[in-house]
Write a protein that holds these residues in place. Structure first.
Motif, PDB file in Angstrom:
ATOM      1  N   THR A 127       0.846  -1.179   0.000  1.00 38.37           N
ATOM      2  CA  THR A 127       0.000   0.000   0.000  1.00 38.37           C
ATOM      3  C   THR A 127       0.886   1.235   0.000  1.00 38.37           C
ATOM      4  O   THR A 127       1.979   1.246   0.570  1.00 38.37           O
ATOM      5  N   LEU A 128       0.410   2.263  -0.676  1.00 44.03           N
ATOM      6  CA  LEU A 128       1.121   3.532  -0.772  1.00 44.03           C
ATOM      7  C   LEU A 128       0.218   4.613  -0.196  1.00 44.03           C
ATOM      8  O   LEU A 128      -0.941   4.742  -0.619  1.00 44.03           O
ATOM      9  N   LEU A 143       9.605  -5.119  -0.622  1.00 40.45           N
ATOM     10  CA  LEU A 143       8.668  -4.644  -1.643  1.00 40.45           C
ATOM     11  C   LEU A 143       9.386  -4.408  -2.963  1.00 40.45           C
ATOM     12  O   LEU A 143       8.875  -4.757  -4.030  1.00 40.45           O
ATOM     13  N   LEU A 144      10.572  -3.820  -2.917  1.00 40.54           N
ATOM     14  CA  LEU A 144      11.323  -3.572  -4.149  1.00 40.54           C
ATOM     15  C   LEU A 144      11.655  -4.885  -4.852  1.00 40.54           C
ATOM     16  O   LEU A 144      11.577  -4.982  -6.087  1.00 40.54           O
ATOM     17  N   VAL A 145      12.020  -5.883  -4.064  1.00 40.29           N
ATOM     18  CA  VAL A 145      12.314  -7.201  -4.654  1.00 40.29           C
ATOM     19  C   VAL A 145      11.049  -7.784  -5.283  1.00 40.29           C
ATOM     20  O   VAL A 145      11.077  -8.327  -6.399  1.00 40.29           O
ATOM     21  N   ASP A 146       9.925  -7.669  -4.567  1.00 42.14           N
ATOM     22  CA  ASP A 146       8.658  -8.191  -5.093  1.00 42.14           C
ATOM     23  C   ASP A 146       8.276  -7.511  -6.404  1.00 42.14           C
ATOM     24  O   ASP A 146       7.827  -8.161  -7.355  1.00 42.14           O
ATOM     25  N   GLU A 161      -3.180   1.476  -8.068  1.00 44.24           N
ATOM     26  CA  GLU A 161      -4.603   1.807  -8.125  1.00 44.24           C
ATOM     27  C   GLU A 161      -5.042   2.434  -6.808  1.00 44.24           C
ATOM     28  O   GLU A 161      -4.700   1.956  -5.725  1.00 44.24           O
ATOM     29  N   LEU A 162      -5.802   3.517  -6.930  1.00 43.46           N
ATOM     30  CA  LEU A 162      -6.312   4.191  -5.742  1.00 43.46           C
ATOM     31  C   LEU A 162      -7.401   3.346  -5.081  1.00 43.46           C
ATOM     32  O   LEU A 162      -8.316   2.863  -5.735  1.00 43.46           O
ATOM     33  N   GLU A 163      -7.294   3.164  -3.779  1.00 36.91           N
ATOM     34  CA  GLU A 163      -8.292   2.391  -3.030  1.00 36.91           C
ATOM     35  C   GLU A 163      -9.182   3.261  -2.170  1.00 36.91           C
ATOM     36  O   GLU A 163     -10.380   3.024  -2.074  1.00 36.91           O
ATOM     37  N   VAL A 212      -0.402  -1.479  -4.912  1.00 35.41           N
ATOM     38  CA  VAL A 212       0.352  -2.037  -6.041  1.00 35.41           C
ATOM     39  C   VAL A 212      -0.058  -3.495  -6.196  1.00 35.41           C
ATOM     40  O   VAL A 212       0.077  -4.291  -5.261  1.00 35.41           O
ATOM     41  N   THR A 213      -0.591  -3.847  -7.367  1.00 37.58           N
ATOM     42  CA  THR A 213      -1.059  -5.212  -7.616  1.00 37.58           C
ATOM     43  C   THR A 213      -0.278  -5.831  -8.771  1.00 37.58           C
ATOM     44  O   THR A 213       0.289  -5.113  -9.607  1.00 37.58           O
ATOM     45  N   PRO A 214      -0.243  -7.156  -8.849  1.00 36.61           N
ATOM     46  CA  PRO A 214       0.414  -7.792  -9.996  1.00 36.61           C
ATOM     47  C   PRO A 214      -0.150  -7.318 -11.334  1.00 36.61           C
ATOM     48  O   PRO A 214       0.616  -7.027 -12.258  1.00 36.61           O
TER      49      PRO A 214
END
Length: 560
Positions: free
Chosen positions: A12-13, A81-84, A34-36, A47-49
């Motif tokens: 989440t951002l 998260l960066l790795v993901d 995507e804004l939630e 951030v989603t796949p």
């Protein structure tokens, strides 16, 4: 580090809206996040796949995503998260569909273990017809779309490099210079050309082969479609939401291209014409007779070189199934938002194609191609007797009860008076509410019951200034031909639909001749599900940078 973004390990951002760099950060994360939720001060993105794969297909790489996160983050970005992000984006393209001169359609891999893994899926195995070598298997040609769907579900989206049939050639060119009337139809009378972003959208689509172009309402998606048709110069099947849209597409193609009336057919409930360019409604294609889709033959009636989907975010499920069989045809989806309330964005990605071009609304506004908009939520309070009635209403009845609150009528009348003389739309969901408002305002009413001819005539009167106020149901969500509307007043909607909110704002975003600001009002009953749904509807527009001011109905005089 004092950026506007807080990046969390759960992907989440959190964006601080009041930060001076918030707009830059929002623009940089928009391609993949995507804004939630969008309350006043902190907006939450995820951030989603699928978001990362869409970004990857649109030409963004993991390095750009990581750079955006690190640049705008207030605190160190979690390493996990960066790795993901890098690992998820790297999944796109390790499998690819291609055409082999000897074996036909094949699935190739750059990672043998991935191919071995997906071939063990029970829904994927039957789609494979044989093995060529350790890195390549053959695929049943008819299963190209189905395989892409299943690979996406397995977490390994395939890049489709298998190409497309040329289709039946048919000359189509843009008519940009203005020319005399042809067959009684006036061609464009003044020179014009594609706007830079429209040309970029066409180029991005054509380079990718198939996919989706996302542009704001009023930014000329129809012209992007026409330009793609000219680039293809083949027979084209255009799928649209309704008959009014079909006829508006026809008029626009006649005005903007070299196509003549004899070359464009309408395939709807009223007409069944198959011509080199055929415009069909989703409704007629999804009509069943005795359990069978009666008009599916249209998909094979010509050797279509291009299939164009208008308002792709609204595709009914049967059209997805039909599209799975059209993978050898170039496919272009047009939409203002890829948000789907049914969660089937992955179907759009795998069957129509990934997002090829996405123009932020505020960027197009800054260039002067759409009008700036002032968005205001006007909150009304239910009187005590109605509050009690709402409290004891059945849950399924509460939204209608709140959405149709009589207090909204006074708000609408005050706003109509405030903007008297400006082209104004009053938009709602419930027919009895709209009929009452039309009567109180002495204004024409357009609903699903209004004939196509009546709708077109009222739209004409509105465009030409003979009428400056219309009360419309959701049938106007998708009218592409109301260029002069500058005020929209929304009294009720389809529950919490974000896509509908975007469409309705789009009704007033077409640029105004005098450069004035558009106004978008929503009347909302406080302390009810109406307010909850309104907050949900506004999410997409908040993602695009539009802020809603909230005023009390009693304070309308302070709106300025």
């Amino acid at each position: 580090m004092n950026g506007p973004l807080i990046v969390q390990s759960d992907k989440t951002l959190l964006l601080e809206v009041d930060h001076p760099d918030a707009e830059t950060a929002r623009r940089d994360i928009a391609p993949f996040a995507e804004l939630e939720r969008a309350p006043e001060h902190i907006h939450t993105y995820r951030v989603t796949p699928l978001g990362l794969w869409n970004a990857r297909a649109a030409g963004h790489d993991a390095e750009q995503v990581v750079h955006a996160l690190i640049t705008h983050s207030r605190y160190p970005v979690p390493q996990s998260l960066l790795v993901d992000v890098a690992d998820i984006m790297d999944r796109y393209g390790r499998l690819s569909l291609d055409k082999d001169p000897e074996h036909g359609l094949v699935l190739r891999t750059t990672d043998r273990a991935v191919l071995t893994e997906v071939l063990r899926h029970k829904k994927i195995k039957p789609l494979i017809s044989g093995r060529v070598d350790d890195d390549t298997v053959t695929v049943h040609a008819s299963e190209r779309g189905h395989l892409k769907q299943e690979l996406l579900r397995a977490g390994w989206p395939a890049e489709d490099l298998a190409g497309y049939v040329d289709g039946e050639a048919h000359p189509i060119a843009l008519e940009t210079g203005g020319s005399p009337a042809v067959d009684g139809h006036a061609r464009g009378t003044s020179p014009w050309s594609l706007r830079p972003y429209q040309q970029q959208a066409v180029d991005s689509f054509w380079h990718g082969g198939s996919g989706v172009v996302v542009l704001p309402c009023g930014a000329g998606k129809t012209l992007v479609g026409a330009a793609a048709m000219a680039r293809s110069s083949t027979t084209t099947l255009i799928l649209v939401t309704n008959t009014v849209s079909a006829r508006q597409w026809r008029d626009e193609l006649l005005a903007r291209t070299t196509l003549t009336e004899d070359e464009i057919g309408e395939y709807s409930g009223a007409r069944k014409e198959i011509r080199p360019v055929t415009i069909a409604t989703y409704q007629v294609l999804t009509t069943k007779r005795k359990g069978v889709f009666a008009h599916l033959d249209l998909l094979d009636a010509r050797d279509w070189g291009l299939v164009l989907y208008d308002e792709v975010h609204l595709l009914p499920a049967p059209i997805f199934r039909m599209t799975a069989d059209l993978q050898a045809r170039r496919r272009l989806g047009l939409t203002a938002t890829l948000v789907r309330e049914d969660g089937r964005e992955s179907e759009v990605f795998s069957l129509i194609g990934p997002k090829r071009y996405d123009a932020p609304w505020k960027d197009i506004e800054a260039q002067g191609w759409i009008a700036p908009a002032d968005c205001v939520e006007v909150r009304v309070t239910l009187p005590e007797p109605l509050r009690m009635a709402y409290a004891v209403a059945e849950p399924e009845e509460r939204y209608r009860f709140a959405a149709c609150a009589p207090a909204k009528d006074d708000v609408v009348k005050a706003l109509v008076e405030r903007h008297r003389g400006e082209p104004t739309l009053v938009i709602g969901q419930y027919l009895d509410q709209l009929e009452s408002l039309a009567q109180q305002l002495d204004a024409p009413l357009i609903t699903g019951e209004t004939t196509v001819r009546q709708r077109q005539e009222l739209y004409r009167q509105f465009r030409e200034g003979e009428v400056d106020l219309l009360v419309v149901s959701k049938v106007a969500n998708f009218s592409i031909d109301l260029p002069e509307a500058s005020v929209a007043i929304q009294v009720s909607g389809t529950f919490g639909s974000r896509q509908e909110e975007a469409q309705r704002l789009g009704r007033v975003l077409r640029p105004k001749g005098d450069g004035r600001t558009a106004h978008f009002y929503t009347a909302v009953a406080r302390d009810t599900v109406d307010a909850e749904f309104a907050a949900h509807r506004q999410r997409f527009l908040a993602e695009q940078g539009y802020a809603y001011r909230i005023v009390d109905a009693e304070d309308l005089v302070t709106l300025d």
